[in-house]
Enzyme design. Structure first.
Site, short mmCIF file in Angstrom:
data_model
loop_
_atom_site.label_atom_id
_atom_site.label_comp_id
_atom_site.label_asym_id
_atom_site.label_seq_id
_atom_site.Cartn_x
_atom_site.Cartn_y
_atom_site.Cartn_z
N GLU A 1 -12.84 -2.23 12.05
CA GLU A 1 -12.83 -1.52 10.77
C GLU A 1 -13.94 -1.99 9.82
OE1 GLU A 1 -9.07 -1.83 8.76
OE2 GLU A 1 -9.79 -0.80 6.97
N GLU B 1 0.82 -1.21 0.00
CA GLU B 1 0.00 0.00 0.00
C GLU B 1 0.85 1.26 0.00
OE1 GLU B 1 -2.74 -0.62 3.32
OE2 GLU B 1 -4.14 -1.54 1.90
N ASP C 1 -8.31 -9.07 4.05
CA ASP C 1 -8.15 -7.95 4.98
C ASP C 1 -9.22 -7.90 6.07
OD1 ASP C 1 -7.17 -5.71 6.13
OD2 ASP C 1 -7.69 -4.34 4.51
C1 GCU Z 1 -6.21 -2.11 5.80
C2 GCU Z 1 -6.56 -0.81 6.43
C3 GCU Z 1 -5.44 0.17 6.36
C4 GCU Z 1 -4.17 -0.46 6.95
C5 GCU Z 1 -3.89 -1.77 6.25
C6 GCU Z 1 -2.75 -2.53 6.88
O1 GCU Z 1 -6.07 -1.96 4.43
O2 GCU Z 1 -7.70 -0.27 5.80
O3 GCU Z 1 -5.80 1.32 7.07
O4 GCU Z 1 -3.11 0.39 6.82
O5 GCU Z 1 -5.02 -2.60 6.33
O6 GCU Z 1 -3.04 -3.47 7.61
O7 GCU Z 1 -1.61 -2.21 6.67
#
Ligand code: GCU
Length: 722
Positions: free
Chosen positions: A414, A313, A386
């Protein structure tokens, strides 16, 4: 004054003082969590007063001090009596100490202590010359601390303490909370206010007390580590200023046996000190990390180590420099090794062009098996995508034979209704821990793959993404406290049942009355499945609005956004049916599981209904095991979810008067919101899927309360306020 008059007087002074303190300081605002210590019914308190009329608890270390203080505080609150020893073993009815201390040695508990390990404890009733006494023994102060909290829990839950024979030791060495707290005080995916760590004047008395209470809560369930900052880590956390702040927090947590850890950004050497690269094989980079780690240990001698989100990400990582996850992790591990620190390297990775995101972690990490240093542990989310309300377990569990693996759960909700919904997560966690990976044949559960009993992993660990914030009640929803509690209890012993944990939590947090316990327990135990039903039944996943992850948006398409951020990628609803084909004919994700599981998931006859659309794309008229069509079955699940929430409301309304109004009203109000959200999810998903299925919602079900067009207007999915 006669002795018994004195005793009587003392009892009332303590009782009144504790009572006034409790009411004045806390009310029933949830701030005391499950450590409330209010006066027990007479019959119980009498039996505890009899059993523990005095104590020998040598308070010669900081940890013993806090344990003894806690015991005294709990005892005074629960019984209205003070607990203090005269130091003489003959007179003490509760004796606390480590195995090498004289007071304990005489009881010959060597065998029991052998089974306790470093952190476990023995709680045993021993009769000498007709006198019963209780011994709390351990091999370390940490064990005494955990044993103390166990004893308190026995009293809090009204258990008998007359014939104790308990030997406990934790299943995992490292039992961690991961705080996704940003240095600006916000909390990523936090629904209970701001960060308790970074948002405040760390010198103020209040904040200090908050850290102490945080540490007490953790110690009470056996959590022994906390990663204090977000996995999306700001490099700044490694500056002198933040190391100093971290050290101050560590000082408060230390007596409670909670170590601190930090999440680090892989590019830190470039950002903080303008190095031209963060290549893990570059000498200057290696040197930089060594120096940085030394600096941290100067300030925090028992620092736990690093958590790393790399090449995921948008976070930087070794792949930016043509290196592997193993190169990156090992470089950090080398720097930490001389100090006894560990690296928890996350396997949460996926890339935009991946055909099936569920497969990527396995694809990236399996080839690296055996290449990681022995103080590296791979931190794997429970499911392959996730933290969805339901996923199969990640196929990485059991797939790395020569690398330590740990599990990461999400405690913050979440994807399970955030702060408005009642979702007790222990059943979800148990479902994953008890899943059989078949990696070493039958019985190779995720729990055994990770706890060292199957692979003899060098490090064993478990992590939970925390739901704690600076809200007075810590977690927003009063029932969300149960998820912090239950995670800790399972981390200590994953064999405990979700039901037993919930029951003890309810008693400690709310009431001893069975009139209250039974319905509350029932709500908790059904709550996760209710959410699965009205959000993502039958193996669907990731149908929520993008970005805030709140509310349903199965239709969501965003120009230029990655496909694997958006719901249509996951549900694949079309005229021909719904579901993600991960079988041999599809993405072949089933192949990442061991036999016979892969065949079981691959085969429509054996794939369990609750994961059906995770693994299969099926026509709307497909006949389910129940005899209903897939479309009908979907409708029934969505409606059943809403009905459950309505049932929870009814059950809860009947509990009025059995607990304080403050928490009763808050839960009641949240359940109302949850009902609205459940209807919203049901209608949004079904009405949208209906545009493909062209089938009616079965007549016997009520009509949707929403209009699809309106639901699809962007303004509908605005994050609610508390
Ligand atoms: C999910 C979450 C993010 C977080 C990511 C992670 O995608 O929405 O906010 O950073 O997990 O676990 O790194």
């Amino acid at each position: 004054m006669k002795e018994n008059v004195k005793q009587y007087f003392l009892k009332w002074v303590i009782f009144l003082a504790v009572g006034i303190m409790n009411i004045a300081a806390y009310g029933e605002d949830g701030s005391r969590l499950w450590l409330r210590y209010d006066l027990l019914p007479d019959s119980l308190s009498k039996s505890y007063i009899e059993a523990f009329h005095s104590v020998t608890f040598p308070e010669n270390t900081a940890t013993r001090k806090v344990a003894a203080t806690e015991l005294e505080r709990a005892f005074a609150g629960l019984t209205g009596h003070s607990l203090y020893g005269n130091g003489k073993v003959e007179a003490a009815s509760l004796i606390v100490g480590t195995g090498n201390e004289k007071v304990v040695k005489q009881f010959h508990l060597e065998k029991e202590l052998d089974r306790c390990g470093d952190e476990g404890y023995v709680l045993k009733t021993i009769t000498i010359n007709g006198d019963k006494m209780t011994v709390l023994a351990a091999n370390s102060d940490a064990g005494l601390l955990y044993g103390t909290f166990a004893l308190i829990r026995l009293m809090q839950t009204g258990a008998s303490v007359n014939n104790l024979d308990i030997v406990e030791s934790p299943k995992y060495q490292l039992r961690l909370l991961n705080h996704w707290d940003n240095l600006d005080g916000t909390v990523e995916r936090g629904y209970a206010g701001l960060s308790i760590f970074w948002n405040q004047q760390e010198d103020s008395a209040n904040v200090h007390q908050r850290f102490v209470d945080y540490a007490r809560a953790n110690a009470s369930v056996g959590i022994n580590g906390a990663v204090l900052n977000n996995v999306n880590a700001a490099p700044k956390v490694l500056t002198a200023e933040y190391i100093h702040k971290t050290a101050k927090i560590a000082d408060v947590l230390r007596p409670y046996h909670v170590k601190v850890y930090l999440s680090v950004n892989f590019s830190s050497p470039m950002v903080l000190d303008s190095l031209p690269t963060a290549d893990p094989l570059d000498k200057k980079v290696i040197q930089w990390w060594k120096k940085k780690v030394d600096e941290i240990y100067q300030a925090i001698p028992d620092f736990g180590g690093f958590l790393v989100k790399a090449n995921s990400e948008g976070q930087p990582g070794p792949q930016n420099f043509g290196r592997t996850h193993a190169d990156g992790a090992n470089m950090l591990a080398d720097a930490l090794k001389p100090h006894g620190g560990v690296v928890m390297w996350r396997a949460f990775v996926y890339s935009p062009n991946d055909a099936d995101r569920a497969m990527q972690a396995y694809n990236e990490f399996k080839p690296l098996d055996g290449k990681f240093a022995d103080n590296v542990i791979i931190q794997i989310k429970n499911g392959p995508i996730d933290f969805q309300p339901r996923e199969p377990f990640s196929p990485l569990f059991g797939a790395l034979d020569h690398t330590s693996e740990m599990i990461e759960f999400q405690i913050t909700q979440e994807y399970l209704g955030q702060e408005t919904s009642l979702a007790y997560l222990a059943p979800l966690q148990k479902e994953c821990l008890e899943s059989d990976t078949w990696s070493q044949g039958k019985g190779s559960t995720v729990a055994r793959v990770t706890d060292g009993s199957l692979y003899h992993n060098k490090i064993t660990a478990i992590a939970g993404v925390a739901n704690v914030g600076d809200d007075t009640n810590w977690t927003g929803h009063p029932f969300a406290q149960a998820n912090w509690y239950a995670y800790g209890r399972l981390a200590w012993n994953h064999e405990l049942t979700a039901r037993d944990i919930a029951k003890e939590w309810i008693i400690m947090t709310f009431s001893h009355s069975t009139e209250f316990i039974k319905p509350a327990l029932d709500m908790m135990m059904r709550s996760r499945e209710a959410i699965v039903n009205y959000m993502t039944p039958l193996g669907l996943a990731h149908l929520m609005g993008w970005s805030n992850h709140y509310g349903p948006q199965p239709w969501c398409q965003i120009k230029g956004a990655r496909a694997d951020w958006l719901p249509p990628y996951y549900h694949r609803a079309a005229e021909d049916g719904i579901g993600f084909d991960r079988t041999e004919n599809g993405s072949k994700a089933v192949d990442q599981y061991f036999s016979p599981l892969k065949e079981y998931y691959n085969n429509l006859q054996t794939c369990p209904d609750e994961l059906l659309l995770w693994f299969h794309h099926l026509p709307w008229e497909y006949t389910m095991h129940s005899g209903k069509t897939l479309w009908e079955e979907l409708c029934y699940h969505y409606y059943a979810g809403v009905d459950e929430v309505r049932l929870f409301q009814k059950k809860w309304d009947r509990l009025k008067g059995l607990i304080d109004n403050e928490r009763f009203n808050l839960v009641q109000q949240k359940l109302k919101t949850q009902e609205k959200e459940a209807e919203w999810w049901r209608d949004a998903c079904l009405l949208y899927f209906q545009t493909f299925s062209h089938r009616p919602i079965p007549k016997e079900l009520e009509r949707p309360v929403h209009d699809l067009k309106k639901l699809m207007e962007p303004k509908f999915n605005v994050k609610k306020t508390k």
